[in-house]
Design an enzyme around this catalytic site. Structure first.
Site, PDB file in Angstrom:
ATOM      1  N   ARG A   1      -9.765  -7.763  -6.803  1.00  0.00           N
ATOM      2  CA  ARG A   1      -8.920  -8.852  -7.307  1.00  0.00           C
ATOM      3  C   ARG A   1      -9.016 -10.046  -6.393  1.00  0.00           C
ATOM      4  NH1 ARG A   1      -2.686  -7.222  -7.750  1.00  0.00           N
ATOM      5  NH2 ARG A   1      -2.957  -5.132  -6.909  1.00  0.00           N
TER       6      ARG A   1
ATOM      7  N   TYR B   1      -5.020  12.211 -10.285  1.00  0.00           N
ATOM      8  CA  TYR B   1      -4.773  11.505  -9.015  1.00  0.00           C
ATOM      9  C   TYR B   1      -4.555  12.521  -7.881  1.00  0.00           C
ATOM     10  CZ  TYR B   1      -2.013   8.538  -5.767  1.00  0.00           C
ATOM     11  OH  TYR B   1      -1.525   7.859  -4.672  1.00  0.00           O
TER      12      TYR B   1
HETATM   13  P1  NAD Z   1      -2.430  -0.755  -5.435  1.00  0.00           P
HETATM   14  O1  NAD Z   1      -2.881  -0.349  -6.787  1.00  0.00           O
HETATM   15  O2  NAD Z   1      -1.240  -1.622  -5.309  1.00  0.00           O
HETATM   16  O3  NAD Z   1      -3.625  -1.453  -4.653  1.00  0.00           O
HETATM   17  C1  NAD Z   1      -4.941  -1.009  -4.735  1.00  0.00           C
HETATM   18  C2  NAD Z   1      -5.841  -2.203  -4.585  1.00  0.00           C
HETATM   19  O4  NAD Z   1      -7.191  -1.736  -4.684  1.00  0.00           O
HETATM   20  C3  NAD Z   1      -5.646  -3.246  -5.695  1.00  0.00           C
HETATM   21  O5  NAD Z   1      -5.411  -4.511  -5.131  1.00  0.00           O
HETATM   22  C4  NAD Z   1      -6.945  -3.199  -6.463  1.00  0.00           C
HETATM   23  O6  NAD Z   1      -7.353  -4.455  -6.967  1.00  0.00           O
HETATM   24  C5  NAD Z   1      -7.922  -2.697  -5.409  1.00  0.00           C
HETATM   25  N1  NAD Z   1      -9.096  -2.069  -6.013  1.00  0.00           N
HETATM   26  C6  NAD Z   1      -9.148  -1.290  -7.123  1.00  0.00           C
HETATM   27  N2  NAD Z   1     -10.411  -0.926  -7.381  1.00  0.00           N
HETATM   28  C7  NAD Z   1     -11.174  -1.483  -6.406  1.00  0.00           C
HETATM   29  C8  NAD Z   1     -12.559  -1.466  -6.138  1.00  0.00           C
HETATM   30  N3  NAD Z   1     -13.420  -0.825  -6.930  1.00  0.00           N
HETATM   31  N4  NAD Z   1     -13.014  -2.132  -5.049  1.00  0.00           N
HETATM   32  C9  NAD Z   1     -12.149  -2.820  -4.248  1.00  0.00           C
HETATM   33  N5  NAD Z   1     -10.820  -2.869  -4.464  1.00  0.00           N
HETATM   34  C10 NAD Z   1     -10.349  -2.215  -5.546  1.00  0.00           C
HETATM   35  O7  NAD Z   1      -2.228   0.600  -4.611  1.00  0.00           O
HETATM   36  P2  NAD Z   1      -1.319   0.840  -3.326  1.00  0.00           P
HETATM   37  O8  NAD Z   1       0.005   1.283  -3.799  1.00  0.00           O
HETATM   38  O9  NAD Z   1      -1.410  -0.302  -2.397  1.00  0.00           O
HETATM   39  O10 NAD Z   1      -2.031   2.138  -2.724  1.00  0.00           O
HETATM   40  C11 NAD Z   1      -2.992   2.057  -1.698  1.00  0.00           C
HETATM   41  C12 NAD Z   1      -3.387   3.470  -1.322  1.00  0.00           C
HETATM   42  O11 NAD Z   1      -2.231   4.206  -0.906  1.00  0.00           O
HETATM   43  C13 NAD Z   1      -4.000   4.288  -2.471  1.00  0.00           C
HETATM   44  O12 NAD Z   1      -4.968   5.156  -1.970  1.00  0.00           O
HETATM   45  C14 NAD Z   1      -2.821   5.093  -2.961  1.00  0.00           C
HETATM   46  O13 NAD Z   1      -3.249   6.284  -3.585  1.00  0.00           O
HETATM   47  C15 NAD Z   1      -2.097   5.378  -1.678  1.00  0.00           C
HETATM   48  N6  NAD Z   1      -0.682   5.705  -1.892  1.00  0.00           N
HETATM   49  C16 NAD Z   1       0.172   4.758  -2.374  1.00  0.00           C
HETATM   50  C17 NAD Z   1       1.511   5.097  -2.578  1.00  0.00           C
HETATM   51  C18 NAD Z   1       2.497   4.096  -3.092  1.00  0.00           C
HETATM   52  O14 NAD Z   1       3.645   4.475  -3.395  1.00  0.00           O
HETATM   53  N7  NAD Z   1       2.136   2.812  -3.201  1.00  0.00           N
HETATM   54  C19 NAD Z   1       1.951   6.389  -2.318  1.00  0.00           C
HETATM   55  C20 NAD Z   1       1.032   7.345  -1.881  1.00  0.00           C
HETATM   56  C21 NAD Z   1      -0.296   6.978  -1.646  1.00  0.00           C
HETATM   57  C1  AKB Z   2       2.399   7.314  -7.393  1.00  0.00           C
HETATM   58  O1  AKB Z   2       3.538   7.417  -7.880  1.00  0.00           O
HETATM   59  O2  AKB Z   2       1.349   7.581  -8.000  1.00  0.00           O
HETATM   60  C2  AKB Z   2       2.300   6.887  -5.953  1.00  0.00           C
HETATM   61  C3  AKB Z   2       2.202   8.085  -5.071  1.00  0.00           C
HETATM   62  C4  AKB Z   2       3.427   8.830  -4.720  1.00  0.00           C
HETATM   63  O3  AKB Z   2       1.139   8.449  -4.669  1.00  0.00           O
HETATM   64  N1  AKB Z   2       3.404   6.055  -5.629  1.00  0.00           N
END
Ligand code: NAD
Ligand code: AKB
Length: 316
Positions: free
Chosen positions: A40, A146
Site C-alpha cells: 500500500r 490463518y
Molecule cells: P495489517 O493488515 O494491518 O497490516 C499488514 C500490512 O501488510 C498492510 O499494510 C498490507 O498492505 C501489507 N501487505 C499485505 N500484503 C503485502 C505484500 N504482499 N507485500 C508487502 N506488504 C503487504 O496487519 P497487522 O494487524 O499490522 O498485523 C501485522 C502482523 O502481526 C501480521 O503477521 C499479523 O498476523 C500479526 N498479528 C496481528 C494481530 C493484531 O491484532 N493486529 C494479532 C496477532 C498477530
Molecule cells: C485476528 O483477529 O485475526 C488477529 C489475531 C488475534 O491474530 N487480531
C-alpha cells in the site's frame, strides 16, 4: 543497547502494527536506519519520518535487491492476511503468509542478517487447547487457515534457527487495540471499532456475543514486548517457535461497560456473524510465564487504563 550500525527493513509498515513499530524503531535506531515498506501507499503518519519503499514481499528478487542495496541487517515482517479475511480467501492467505515468510527467511540466511522478527498469533490455538491461561506448550490444533499458517510459520522459524542459525524471534500477539492505524481484517477488530463508534455514534453493534472472552493487548504493550524481545541477548531466548505474551482478557460486555464509565449513554447490541466461530475456537486467556522468565515480559495496561487512553487519544 542494540548496535547502532543496524539497518532495518519493516515489511507491512503501513498496517496496524507496522506504523507504530516503525515509529518506535526509528526512535531507537535513528530515522534513516529504518526503511518502511508496504504494498500500500505510505501511511500518512510515517510521511517525512524516514525512508519508504513500495514493495511486494512475494517478489523475492525485488526484496533481495532492496536488502542488498539498502545494507539491511534486520527484517521485521508484518505483511499477512489475518483471520477473518483469511477465511474469505484461504488460498491467498496461505500463499502470502507462508511464501512471504520463506522469502524473508531465505534472504536472511543468504545475506547473514543479524535478526528477523515475525509475529505469530493466539490464532495458532484451537478448540482443543486449554481455554484459560493457555500454556506456551500445549495441544495446538488451529481451525482457521490463518492459524494453520501461523503454526506452520512458527516451525519454519524454529527450523531456520536450528539448521541455519538465523536469529529469528517471534511473539504470539493477542488481539491488538490501537488508535493510530486501523486494524486489517481480524476477529478481534471489534475491540478497536467499538471506541470510534462509541465516540461518533454512542452505540455499537458487535459481531461477537456479549460473553466472548478473548486475549487482548493495548498497542503500547505490544510494541514494548516486541522491542524487549528483539533487544534481549540471544542466549536468553529459549523459544524459537513463538512466545506466548499476555495483556488482558475481556468480553464485549466488559469493554462496553468500561466505555460507559466515560460515556454513560453509550449502548451496545449484539449480532454475532461468522467471526463468532473463530473467536470460540481461541483461548480466553494466555499464560506468558515463559516470556516473563526468559526476557522479563510484564504488561502495563489493563482494560480501564486502556479505555481511558484510547478515548483521550481518539478525542484529540
Ligand atoms: P495489517 O493488515 O494491518 O497490516 C499488514 C500490512 O501488510 C498492510 O499494510 C498490507 O498492505 C501489507 N501487505 C499485505 N500484503 C503485502 C505484500 N504482499 N507485500 C508487502 N506488504 C503487504 O496487519 P497487522 O494487524 O499490522 O498485523 C501485522 C502482523 O502481526 C501480521 O503477521 C499479523 O498476523 C500479526 N498479528 C496481528 C494481530 C493484531 O491484532 N493486529 C494479532 C496477532 C498477530
Ligand atoms: C485476528 O483477529 O485475526 C488477529 C489475531 C488475534 O491474530 N487480531
Amino acid at each position: 543497547m542494540p548496535a547502532r550500525k543496524d539497518k532495518i527493513l519493516v515489511i507491512g509498515a503501513s498496517g496496524q502494527i507496522g506504523v507504530e513499530l516503525t515509529l518506535a524503531l526509528r526512535k531507537q535506531y535513528g530515522n534513516n536506519n529504518v526503511v518502511a515498506s508496504d504494498l500500500r501507499e505510505e501511511n500518512p503518519l510515517l510521511k517525512g519520518t524516514g525512508p519508504y519503499v513500495s514493495m511486494d514481499v512475494m517478489n523475492k528478487e525485488m526484496l533481495h535487491v532492496q536488502v542488498i542495496r539498502q545494507n539491511i541487517t534486520q527484517i521485521y515482517l508484518l505483511a499477512a492476511i489475518l483471520s477473518a479475511t483469511g477465511e474469505k480467501n484461504p488460498n491467498l492467505a496461505w500463499h502470502l503468509n507462508m511464501q512471504g515468510l520463506l522469502n524473508v527467511l531465505d534472504i536472511a540466511r543468504e545475506e547473514k542478517l543479524h535478526k528477523v522478527y515475525w509475529p505469530s498469533s493466539i490464532a495458532v490455538f484451537g478448540p482443543t487447547s486449554p481455554k484459560q491461561l493457555c500454556p506456551q506448550q500445549t495441544v495446538i490444533e488451529p481451525t482457521t487457515v490463518y492459524g494453520i499458517s501461523k503454526y506452520a510459520g512458527e516451525f519454519w522459524c524454529n527450523y531456520y534457527f536450528n539448521r541455519y542459525g538465523v536469529d529469528v524471534r517471534s511473539i504470539r500477539y493477542p488481539g491488538l487495540i490501537s488508535y493510530k492505524s486501523a486494524p486489517g481484517g481480524g476477529t478481534t477488530d471489534y475491540a478497536v471499532e467499538i471506541y470510534t463508534e462509541a465516540l461518533e455514534q454512542k452505540k455499537y453493534n458487535c459481531f461477537l456475543s456479549e460473553d466472548t472472552y478473548l486475549p487482548m493487548m493495548y498497542m503500547p504493550d505490544a510494541i514494548r514486548a516486541t522491542l524487549e524481545l528483539m533487544n534481549a541477548p540471544a542466549d536468553q531466548i529459549s523459544v524459537r517457535t513463538s512466545y506466548n505474551v499476555s495483556g488482558m482478557s475481556f468480553s464485549p460486555k466488559e469493554i462496553g461497560a468500561s466505555i460507559q464509565a466515560h460515556i454513560p449513554d453509550f449502548t451496545m447490541t449484539y449480532k454475532p456473524d461468522s467471526r463468532q466461530q473463530i473467536a470460540d475456537s481461541w483461548p480466553q486467556s494466555i499464560d506468558d510465564s515463559v516470556a516473563n522468565k526468559d526476557w522479563g515480559w510484564k504488561p502495563q495496561y489493563d482494560l480501564s487504563l486502556m479505555t481511558k487512553d484510547m478515548l483521550e487519544n481518539l478525542r484529540k
